[in-house]
Design an enzyme around this catalytic site. Structure first.
Site, PDB file in Angstrom:
ATOM      1  N   LYS A 204       0.852  -1.187   0.000  1.00  0.00           N
ATOM      2  CA  LYS A 204       0.000   0.000   0.000  1.00  0.00           C
ATOM      3  C   LYS A 204       0.883   1.230   0.000  1.00  0.00           C
ATOM      4  O   LYS A 204       1.708   1.425   0.895  1.00  0.00           O
ATOM      5  CB  LYS A 204      -0.908  -0.005   1.228  1.00  0.00           C
ATOM      6  CG  LYS A 204      -1.800   1.217   1.310  1.00  0.00           C
ATOM      7  CD  LYS A 204      -2.806   1.113   2.420  1.00  0.00           C
ATOM      8  CE  LYS A 204      -3.625   2.377   2.527  1.00  0.00           C
ATOM      9  NZ  LYS A 204      -4.598   2.307   3.626  1.00  0.00           N
ATOM     10  N   LYS A 227       1.171  10.023   5.622  1.00  0.00           N
ATOM     11  CA  LYS A 227       1.303   8.636   6.092  1.00  0.00           C
ATOM     12  C   LYS A 227       2.584   7.976   5.590  1.00  0.00           C
ATOM     13  O   LYS A 227       2.674   6.755   5.523  1.00  0.00           O
ATOM     14  CB  LYS A 227       0.056   7.834   5.658  1.00  0.00           C
ATOM     15  CG  LYS A 227      -1.254   8.414   6.207  1.00  0.00           C
ATOM     16  CD  LYS A 227      -2.443   7.471   6.004  1.00  0.00           C
ATOM     17  CE  LYS A 227      -3.716   8.041   6.633  1.00  0.00           C
ATOM     18  NZ  LYS A 227      -4.868   7.120   6.527  1.00  0.00           N
ATOM     19  N   GLU A 243       7.537  -6.802   1.042  1.00  0.00           N
ATOM     20  CA  GLU A 243       6.309  -6.681   1.857  1.00  0.00           C
ATOM     21  C   GLU A 243       5.379  -7.881   1.606  1.00  0.00           C
ATOM     22  O   GLU A 243       4.828  -8.462   2.542  1.00  0.00           O
ATOM     23  CB  GLU A 243       5.556  -5.394   1.497  1.00  0.00           C
ATOM     24  CG  GLU A 243       6.093  -4.135   2.126  1.00  0.00           C
ATOM     25  CD  GLU A 243       5.610  -3.930   3.557  1.00  0.00           C
ATOM     26  OE1 GLU A 243       4.928  -4.823   4.101  1.00  0.00           O
ATOM     27  OE2 GLU A 243       5.922  -2.883   4.140  1.00  0.00           O
ATOM     28  N   LYS A 258      -2.274  -1.590  -3.880  1.00  0.00           N
ATOM     29  CA  LYS A 258      -3.112  -0.392  -3.834  1.00  0.00           C
ATOM     30  C   LYS A 258      -2.251   0.848  -3.872  1.00  0.00           C
ATOM     31  O   LYS A 258      -1.244   0.879  -3.151  1.00  0.00           O
ATOM     32  CB  LYS A 258      -3.912  -0.471  -2.534  1.00  0.00           C
ATOM     33  CG  LYS A 258      -4.730   0.723  -2.189  1.00  0.00           C
ATOM     34  CD  LYS A 258      -5.312   0.520  -0.817  1.00  0.00           C
ATOM     35  CE  LYS A 258      -6.047   1.773  -0.440  1.00  0.00           C
ATOM     36  NZ  LYS A 258      -6.546   1.719   0.891  1.00  0.00           N
ATOM     37  N   SER A 284     -10.278   5.545  -4.606  1.00  0.00           N
ATOM     38  CA  SER A 284     -11.236   6.641  -4.756  1.00  0.00           C
ATOM     39  C   SER A 284     -10.802   7.679  -5.789  1.00  0.00           C
ATOM     40  O   SER A 284     -11.615   8.155  -6.580  1.00  0.00           O
ATOM     41  CB  SER A 284     -11.446   7.305  -3.399  1.00  0.00           C
ATOM     42  OG  SER A 284     -10.206   7.737  -2.852  1.00  0.00           O
TER      43      SER A 284
HETATM   44  C1  PBG Z   1      -7.245   3.592   5.480  1.00  0.00           C
HETATM   45  C2  PBG Z   1      -7.659   3.304   4.086  1.00  0.00           C
HETATM   46  C3  PBG Z   1      -7.509   4.194   3.026  1.00  0.00           C
HETATM   47  C4  PBG Z   1      -8.076   3.597   1.917  1.00  0.00           C
HETATM   48  C5  PBG Z   1      -8.554   2.336   2.314  1.00  0.00           C
HETATM   49  N1  PBG Z   1      -8.262   2.177   3.671  1.00  0.00           N
HETATM   50  C6  PBG Z   1      -6.991   5.570   2.992  1.00  0.00           C
HETATM   51  C7  PBG Z   1      -5.701   5.893   3.586  1.00  0.00           C
HETATM   52  O1  PBG Z   1      -4.818   5.042   3.754  1.00  0.00           O
HETATM   53  O2  PBG Z   1      -5.536   7.057   3.930  1.00  0.00           O
HETATM   54  C8  PBG Z   1      -8.150   4.238   0.570  1.00  0.00           C
HETATM   55  C9  PBG Z   1      -9.160   3.712  -0.376  1.00  0.00           C
HETATM   56  C10 PBG Z   1      -9.502   4.633  -1.485  1.00  0.00           C
HETATM   57  O3  PBG Z   1      -8.877   5.690  -1.697  1.00  0.00           O
HETATM   58  O4  PBG Z   1     -10.444   4.294  -2.211  1.00  0.00           O
HETATM   59  N2  PBG Z   1      -6.799   2.575   6.253  1.00  0.00           N
END
Ligand code: PBG
Length: 336
Positions: A204, A227, A243, A258, A284
């Site tokens: 991620k 983050k 990972e 992701k 998103s």
């Molecule tokens: C947080 C989480 C995030 C998403 C899924 N779980 C956002 C982040 O890490 O700030 C993002 C999913 C998306 O953007 O559709 N644990």
């Protein structure tokens, strides 16, 4: 010997022969997108009979539990195999310790119980991370500007157990703390949840593409800093393989990469190297970009949606989390 024809190239291979008709294109097609490839992420909000539009994600709404149950039933009717739940927690319930994550009656747990009762055959995936519950919007516990790893993992194990008790089939840790997969596996097994799967957000990235999601779950405005001390640097792929290897060793059943489309090379490498079930998240921001362009009349929403998802299949993804899931399912039905 045939006499050379004027105005004709002497070609042995003419690739267009296989493309000239619909039936031939269908026969030589290498990859296919089906409804069985889809996971539908659903945002939850407190209330009754409530569907709250998310401004930055046209067509996506936050749903109250009863509306989420209706969406789950719709998912079953459409043939979508699984949904993933993400809560927008009342700001009054967020604190430094993320204690609401452990409340057996929190929004996610109530939704899990109601959805399991109404749609028992639907795969139910819950997100393990503290960001919907912390007052600062981080996925872990924050002390003196630092996200604590091991202390966070202890809380994540309890959060996972809370979700498993509420009926989650798949626990999906998206927090990126080190060692959480092994700890959660051990925690689940010790409480006789050995049949609960773990979908590890193994890879991620610290991505700007999560912006609209943070609006949807209400962490965008409260997040302090970024983050990057726990999510990965977008510049790295060898690290992604390390990972993924670690999460498999610790007991992950499924790997996730992701974001999605800008990271197809990573999906490809992870799938090639490990051959494990590999999911991808069309996040998103990817959804928002397609919808923004489509709503301006600049691209065709349905065609772009289907093409982008097919590309995930080509890269090697076994399934895709996508906000387009119900729209894809309906479109694929119409195409048959
Ligand atoms: C947080 C989480 C995030 C998403 C899924 N779980 C956002 C982040 O890490 O700030 C993002 C999913 C998306 O953007 O559709 N644990």
């Amino acid at each position: 010997m045939n006499a050379p024809q004027p105005n004709k190239l002497d070609l042995t291979q003419r690739h267009r022969r296989n493309r000239k008709t619909d039936w031939a294109r269908r026969l030589v097609r290498e990859h296919v997108l089906t409804v069985s490839d889809l996971i539908w992420p659903i945002f939850l909000v407190e209330g009754e009979n409530l569907r709250q539009p998310v401004a930055s994600m046209p067509g996506v709404e936050r749903l109250s539990v009863d509306a989420a149950v209706r969406a789950a039933v719709e998912a079953v009717e459409l043939g979508i195999p699984a949904i993933a739940l993400f809560p927008n927690t009342d700001p009054a319930l967020r604190n430094e310790q993320a204690s609401e994550a452990l409340n057996p009656d929190n929004l996610v747990c109530r939704a899990c119980r109601a959805i399991k009762a109404a749609a028992p055959g639907l795969g139910l995936i819950t997100d393990v991370a503290l960001d919907p519950y912390t007052s600062h919007g981080h996925d872990g516990l924050l002390l003196d500007g630092e996200i604590l790893n091991d202390e966070t993992v202890f809380v994540l194990v309890q959060q996972a157990l809370n979700q498993a008790r509420a009926g989650a089939d798949v626990i999906a840790p998206s927090d990126m703390m080190d060692g959480r997969i092994g700890a959660i596996r051990a925690g689940l097994d010790a409480q006789h949840f050995d049949r609960v799967q773990i979908l590890a957000y193994a890879v991620k990235y610290a991505s700007a593409f999560y912006g609209p999601f943070r609006d949807a779950v209400g962490t965008g405005a409260i997040l302090t800093g970024d983050k990057r001390t726990y999510q990965m640097d977008p510049a790295n792929t060898n690290e992604a393989l390390r990972e993924a290897a670690q999460d498999l060793k610790e007991g992950a059943d499924i790997l996730m990469v992701k974001p999605g489309l800008p990271y197809l090379d990573v999906i490809y490498r992870v799938k090639q190297k490990f051959g494990a079930p590999t999911f991808a998240y069309q996040v998103s921001g990817e959804y928002a970009m397609i919808m923004a362009a489509a709503n301006n009349g600049w691209i065709d929403a349905d065609k772009t949606m289907l093409e982008s998802l097919l590309c995930f299949k080509r890269a090697g993804a076994d399934a895709i989390l996508t906000y387009f899931a119900p729209r894809v399912a309906k479109t694929l039905k119409d195409l048959i």
